[in-house]
Design a protein around this motif. Structure first.
Motif, mmCIF file in Angstrom:
data_model
loop_
_atom_site.group_PDB
_atom_site.id
_atom_site.type_symbol
_atom_site.label_atom_id
_atom_site.label_comp_id
_atom_site.label_asym_id
_atom_site.label_seq_id
_atom_site.Cartn_x
_atom_site.Cartn_y
_atom_site.Cartn_z
ATOM 1 N N SER A 133 0.846 -1.192 0.000
ATOM 2 C CA SER A 133 0.000 0.000 0.000
ATOM 3 C C SER A 133 0.880 1.241 0.000
ATOM 4 N N THR A 134 0.449 2.278 -0.691
ATOM 5 C CA THR A 134 1.103 3.577 -0.616
ATOM 6 C C THR A 134 0.208 4.521 0.168
ATOM 7 N N TRP A 135 0.830 5.546 0.736
ATOM 8 C CA TRP A 135 0.132 6.460 1.631
ATOM 9 C C TRP A 135 0.426 7.896 1.240
ATOM 10 N N ARG A 136 -0.567 8.762 1.348
ATOM 11 C CA ARG A 136 -0.400 10.190 1.114
ATOM 12 C C ARG A 136 -0.995 10.959 2.294
ATOM 13 N N GLN A 137 -0.664 12.219 2.389
ATOM 14 C CA GLN A 137 -1.111 13.037 3.510
ATOM 15 C C GLN A 137 -2.280 13.936 3.100
ATOM 16 N N ARG A 138 -3.343 13.875 3.886
ATOM 17 C CA ARG A 138 -4.485 14.753 3.658
ATOM 18 C C ARG A 138 -4.167 16.167 4.127
ATOM 19 N N ALA A 139 -5.057 17.092 3.798
ATOM 20 C CA ALA A 139 -4.875 18.491 4.202
ATOM 21 C C ALA A 139 -4.851 18.663 5.709
ATOM 22 N N ASP A 140 -5.514 17.738 6.440
ATOM 23 C CA ASP A 140 -5.530 17.844 7.908
ATOM 24 C C ASP A 140 -4.326 17.175 8.560
ATOM 25 N N GLY A 141 -3.353 16.707 7.754
ATOM 26 C CA GLY A 141 -2.141 16.102 8.280
ATOM 27 C C GLY A 141 -2.212 14.606 8.474
ATOM 28 N N VAL A 142 -3.392 14.010 8.343
ATOM 29 C CA VAL A 142 -3.563 12.567 8.517
ATOM 30 C C VAL A 142 -3.124 11.842 7.250
ATOM 31 N N PHE A 143 -2.447 10.699 7.419
ATOM 32 C CA PHE A 143 -2.032 9.892 6.281
ATOM 33 C C PHE A 143 -3.080 8.816 6.001
ATOM 34 N N VAL A 144 -3.436 8.699 4.717
ATOM 35 C CA VAL A 144 -4.425 7.710 4.287
ATOM 36 C C VAL A 144 -3.815 6.840 3.194
ATOM 37 N N ASP A 145 -4.228 5.579 3.149
ATOM 38 C CA ASP A 145 -3.755 4.690 2.107
ATOM 39 C C ASP A 145 -4.485 4.987 0.805
ATOM 40 N N VAL A 146 -3.782 4.746 -0.295
ATOM 41 C CA VAL A 146 -4.312 5.024 -1.629
ATOM 42 C C VAL A 146 -4.914 3.748 -2.192
ATOM 43 N N SER A 147 -6.165 3.806 -2.571
ATOM 44 C CA SER A 147 -6.813 2.646 -3.187
ATOM 45 C C SER A 147 -6.150 2.340 -4.527
ATOM 46 N N ALA A 148 -5.825 1.072 -4.744
ATOM 47 C CA ALA A 148 -5.162 0.664 -5.978
ATOM 48 C C ALA A 148 -5.603 -0.740 -6.339
ATOM 49 N N PRO A 149 -5.709 -1.031 -7.626
ATOM 50 C CA PRO A 149 -6.051 -2.404 -8.030
ATOM 51 C C PRO A 149 -4.947 -3.369 -7.622
ATOM 52 N N PHE A 150 -5.323 -4.572 -7.235
ATOM 53 C CA PHE A 150 -4.363 -5.551 -6.735
ATOM 54 C C PHE A 150 -3.210 -5.806 -7.706
ATOM 55 N N PRO A 151 -3.455 -5.915 -9.040
ATOM 56 C CA PRO A 151 -2.336 -6.213 -9.954
ATOM 57 C C PRO A 151 -1.310 -5.093 -10.064
ATOM 58 N N LEU A 152 -1.604 -3.884 -9.568
ATOM 59 C CA LEU A 152 -0.643 -2.802 -9.697
ATOM 60 C C LEU A 152 0.668 -3.142 -8.989
ATOM 61 N N TYR A 153 0.601 -3.688 -7.799
ATOM 62 C CA TYR A 153 1.795 -4.082 -7.052
ATOM 63 C C TYR A 153 1.900 -5.599 -6.860
ATOM 64 N N GLY A 154 0.779 -6.307 -6.994
ATOM 65 C CA GLY A 154 0.761 -7.751 -6.783
ATOM 66 C C GLY A 154 0.427 -8.497 -8.056
ATOM 67 N N GLY A 155 -0.329 -9.565 -7.904
ATOM 68 C CA GLY A 155 -0.728 -10.343 -9.057
ATOM 69 C C GLY A 155 0.300 -11.379 -9.459
ATOM 70 N N PRO A 156 0.043 -12.111 -10.546
ATOM 71 C CA PRO A 156 0.916 -13.219 -10.953
ATOM 72 C C PRO A 156 2.306 -12.782 -11.410
ATOM 73 N N SER A 157 2.488 -11.495 -11.745
ATOM 74 C CA SER A 157 3.795 -11.016 -12.202
ATOM 75 C C SER A 157 4.608 -10.364 -11.088
ATOM 76 N N ALA A 158 4.085 -10.346 -9.865
ATOM 77 C CA ALA A 158 4.745 -9.645 -8.769
ATOM 78 C C ALA A 158 6.023 -10.357 -8.348
ATOM 79 N N VAL A 159 7.056 -9.576 -8.023
ATOM 80 C CA VAL A 159 8.289 -10.090 -7.445
ATOM 81 C C VAL A 159 8.657 -9.277 -6.205
ATOM 82 N N SER A 160 8.879 -7.965 -6.351
ATOM 83 C CA SER A 160 9.233 -7.131 -5.204
ATOM 84 C C SER A 160 8.877 -5.681 -5.488
ATOM 85 N N VAL A 161 8.578 -4.957 -4.420
ATOM 86 C CA VAL A 161 8.345 -3.519 -4.470
ATOM 87 C C VAL A 161 9.289 -2.869 -3.475
ATOM 88 N N GLY A 162 10.100 -1.921 -3.945
ATOM 89 C CA GLY A 162 11.145 -1.359 -3.110
ATOM 90 C C GLY A 162 10.813 0.003 -2.556
#
Length: 387
Positions: A133-162
């Motif tokens: 998961s990646t995270w960004r900061q809202r205007a109020d200073g709170v960090f929220v995770d970014v919704s992303a489709p599973f194959p973007l970082y995972g899926g059958p072609s996944a190896v590593s995310v640095g």
């Protein structure tokens, strides 16, 4: 006969300084830093041990990420910020929206200006793979995770995310897919796009590529890693460059006959510095005026060490550098200050190189932070950059 004669002379002149061909040259003097332990407040939420993983500084603010781990192995993301050069810290707030993000350990943080991006993961699911998961900061200073489709970082072609890194053109994460080296690029702090089909990055008939780290040097991105050639034989250092992160060029990196790779990279006043393994030692490579050259060797791997071997952190100040490395048994620090050779740095703790244990370093504005996790607790020290 000459050696025996030399030894006889040494014995006869025991009161004097005498050196033979058998004497080893003295090693470099240890660099002493005035490390000051820094207390981190316990993040709000369930009790557990604090884990620290990476720190970065932008716009006079330090950011530190990790997590809190419970006795049952479950945990939640944690982070801290400091506005006084890393002397005092406050916890930052998180508002996870996804199941896996709520349980993630944050492994990387990057900033550019006043914008901050974090990357974390939690292993799970049917196959126990990391759920990134990646995270960004809202205007109020709170960090929220970014919704992303599973194959973007995972899926059958996944190896590593640095790691994630920020630059003038946006953000970049390096990693690997089954096709070889890959990157994720975003012009903002949340819309990452996977680039896993660039012909310069992916493997070809000659080399199987692996991306390990990256940096923005002010004009473009540089990704470093390694390539395996000769049908699974020699491993050689590799590097790629890109202006926009979408299209890449391979760069020629000099290599010795033995094993070599690039594992950490940072910008310097004179270009780019990369560190990795070079045979049974650690090695430096420098890129100036677009050309990579072999730099100095330092330290040595432990022939009896079977844990992680390599560079775990790299901080630069001008053309000086401090690196965190593991010899396969334990972690340590080395420094390259001015024209002097690489020298070991005195550290308050040297964790074993086993799984879940970390030693890394960060530096900015004359400050050095040492992050250590020995599997029992995560701790932080601060020092002034050495002269």
């Amino acid at each position: 006969m000459r050696a025996l004669t030399a030894l006889a002379v040494c014995a006869a002149l025991a009161a004097a300084s005498c050196t033979t061909a058998y004497d080893e040259p003295p090693g470099p003097e240890t660099v002493e830093l005035a490390w000051a332990y820094v207390d981190l407040p316990q993040p709000p939420g369930p009790a557990g041990r604090v884990a620290v993983r990476e720190a970065v500084s932008c716009a006079d603010t330090w950011w530190l990420v990790g997590g809190v781990l419970g006795a049952d192995g479950e945990g939640f993301p944690a982070g801290w910020r400091s506005d006084d050069g890393g002397v005092t810290w406050t916890s930052v707030r998180f508002a996870a929206r996804e199941y896996w993000a709520e349980r993630a350990l944050l492994a990387s943080v990057a900033c550019h200006g006043d914008r901050v991006v974090m990357v974390g993961a939690k292993s799970g699911g049917a196959h126990g793979n990391p759920r990134v998961s990646t995270w960004r900061q809202r205007a109020d200073g709170v960090f929220v995770d970014v919704s992303a489709p599973f194959p973007l970082y995972g899926g059958p072609s996944a190896v590593s995310v640095g790691r994630v890194e920020g630059g003038p053109s946006g953000w970049l994460i390096s990693g690997n897919r089954t096709a070889g080296a890959a990157v994720w690029v975003a012009a903002n702090d949340h819309d990452f796009v996977l680039v896993d089909d660039d012909p310069a990055l992916v493997r070809d008939e000659e080399v199987d590529t692996l991306a390990i780290d990256h940096v923005h040097d002010g004009t473009g991105w540089t990704v470093v890693g390694s390539g395996q050639v000769d049908d699974g034989g020699q491993v050689v250092p590799m590097a790629w460059s890109s202006v926009n992160g979408m299209t890449w060029e391979r760069q020629e990196v000099p290599a010795d006959e033995g094993f070599g790779d690039l594992e950490r990279v940072a910008a310097t006043d004179d270009g780019v510095l990369a560190l990795g393994l070079r045979g049974d030692a650690f090695g430096a490579w420098r890129r100036t005026d677009g050309t990579w050259r072999l730099g100095e060797e330092f330290g040595a791997v432990d022939p009896d060490g079977y844990a992680f071997r390599g560079a775990s952190g790299l901080a630069t100040d001008g053309d000086d550098a401090i690196a965190a490395v593991s010899d396969g048994s334990s972690y340590g620090l080395w420094a390259k200050l001015g024209p002097a050779a690489w020298a070991p740095v005195d550290v308050p703790v040297a964790p074993d190189a086993g799984g879940g244990q970390v030693l890394t370093v960060a530096g900015a504005d004359g400050t050095v932070l040492l992050l250590a996790d020995d599997g029992q607790t995560g701790r932080l020290w601060r020092a002034e950059w050495p002269e």
